[in-house]
Design an enzyme around this catalytic site. Structure first.
Site, PDB file in Angstrom:
ATOM      1  N   GLU A 137       0.816  -1.212   0.000  1.00  0.00           N
ATOM      2  CA  GLU A 137       0.000   0.000   0.000  1.00  0.00           C
ATOM      3  C   GLU A 137       0.850   1.263   0.000  1.00  0.00           C
ATOM      4  O   GLU A 137       0.335   2.353  -0.207  1.00  0.00           O
ATOM      5  CB  GLU A 137      -0.962   0.003   1.190  1.00  0.00           C
ATOM      6  CG  GLU A 137      -0.308   0.129   2.541  1.00  0.00           C
ATOM      7  CD  GLU A 137      -1.326   0.033   3.676  1.00  0.00           C
ATOM      8  OE1 GLU A 137      -2.430  -0.475   3.436  1.00  0.00           O
ATOM      9  OE2 GLU A 137      -0.991   0.472   4.788  1.00  0.00           O
ATOM     10  N   HIS A 162       9.520  -8.091  -1.660  1.00  0.00           N
ATOM     11  CA  HIS A 162       8.849  -6.837  -1.984  1.00  0.00           C
ATOM     12  C   HIS A 162       9.570  -6.116  -3.114  1.00  0.00           C
ATOM     13  O   HIS A 162      10.745  -5.782  -2.980  1.00  0.00           O
ATOM     14  CB  HIS A 162       8.821  -5.938  -0.745  1.00  0.00           C
ATOM     15  CG  HIS A 162       7.979  -6.482   0.375  1.00  0.00           C
ATOM     16  ND1 HIS A 162       6.784  -5.913   0.737  1.00  0.00           N
ATOM     17  CD2 HIS A 162       8.151  -7.553   1.180  1.00  0.00           C
ATOM     18  CE1 HIS A 162       6.259  -6.609   1.739  1.00  0.00           C
ATOM     19  NE2 HIS A 162       7.069  -7.613   2.030  1.00  0.00           N
TER      20      HIS A 162
END
Ligand code: ZN
Length: 204
Positions: A91, A159
């Site tokens: 996010e 990530h």
């Protein structure tokens, strides 16, 4: 710029069907691209479709997914669903993070259809997330759905926001866990879970 009225008229139907294609076209321009060149003409529509799919978890709910797939059983040993692949978007950067989740629980009286656990993972992964919350939400949802003696979730992920930018570490992964009930209180339960998960390393 055209009058506001014209802009509103042009954009409004798009908002109603939640298309983000016009925004992507705008984005391409602001990145210095020519949104009208051949390779990019259909890109806004493709990104629109892709992003709606990658965030389709907002349209799902637990009741729909479980759809009654809870079963009364005498079985009281640990149930482990290991190596559940997931793909999510962080996010903070809206860049992908992906990995595997291992979900275990100790049934009290009920078990859940095994295929339902990966679907619960997908429901939360296909939203804008942070890995910590994703892990917690999966654990909490299984806990609330079948009221087991305990739930354990371990999540291993990479990530893109770390790999492609920022610290640019391509080989570091992040691990998170959520332990509820017996998995939190009893070391032997936790150890059994960890042993089942770890007995083969899996590169994440
Ligand atoms: Zn990020």
């Amino acid at each position: 710029m055209k009058s506001n009225k014209a802009v509103v008229k042009m954009i409004k139907p798009e908002i109603e069907d939640e298309s983000i294609a016009p925004l992507i076209e705008e984005l391409l321009g602001r990145l210095g691209e020519d949104p009208k060149r051949d390779g990019l003409v259909r890109t806004p529509q493709r990104v629109d479709k892709a992003l709606h799919f990658l965030t389709s978890g907002y349209q799902m709910n637990v009741e729909q997914i479980l759809n009654g797939a809870l079963y009364e059983v005498k079985y009281d040993e640990m149930v482990v669903v290991r190596d559940i692949e997931f793909f999510s978007l962080c996010e903070h950067h809206m860049l992908p993070f992906y990995g595997k989740m291992h979900v275990a629980y100790l049934p009290r009286k009920k078990v859940i259809g095994l295929s339902k656990i990966p679907r619960i993972v997908d429901m939360f992964a296909r939203r804008l997330q942070i890995q910590e919350r994703l892990t917690q939400q999966v654990a909490q949802t299984v806990y609330e759905a079948i009221n087991p003696l305990g739930v354990g979730v371990i999540c291993e992920a990479r990530h893109f926001c770390m790999m492609m930018r920022g610290v640019e570490k391509q080989h570091s992964g992040a691990m998170t866990s959520a332990m509820l009930g017996a998995f939190r209180d009893r070391k032997d339960t936790r150890d059994e879970f960890l042993a089942l998960v770890n007995h083969r390393g899996n590169g994440y």
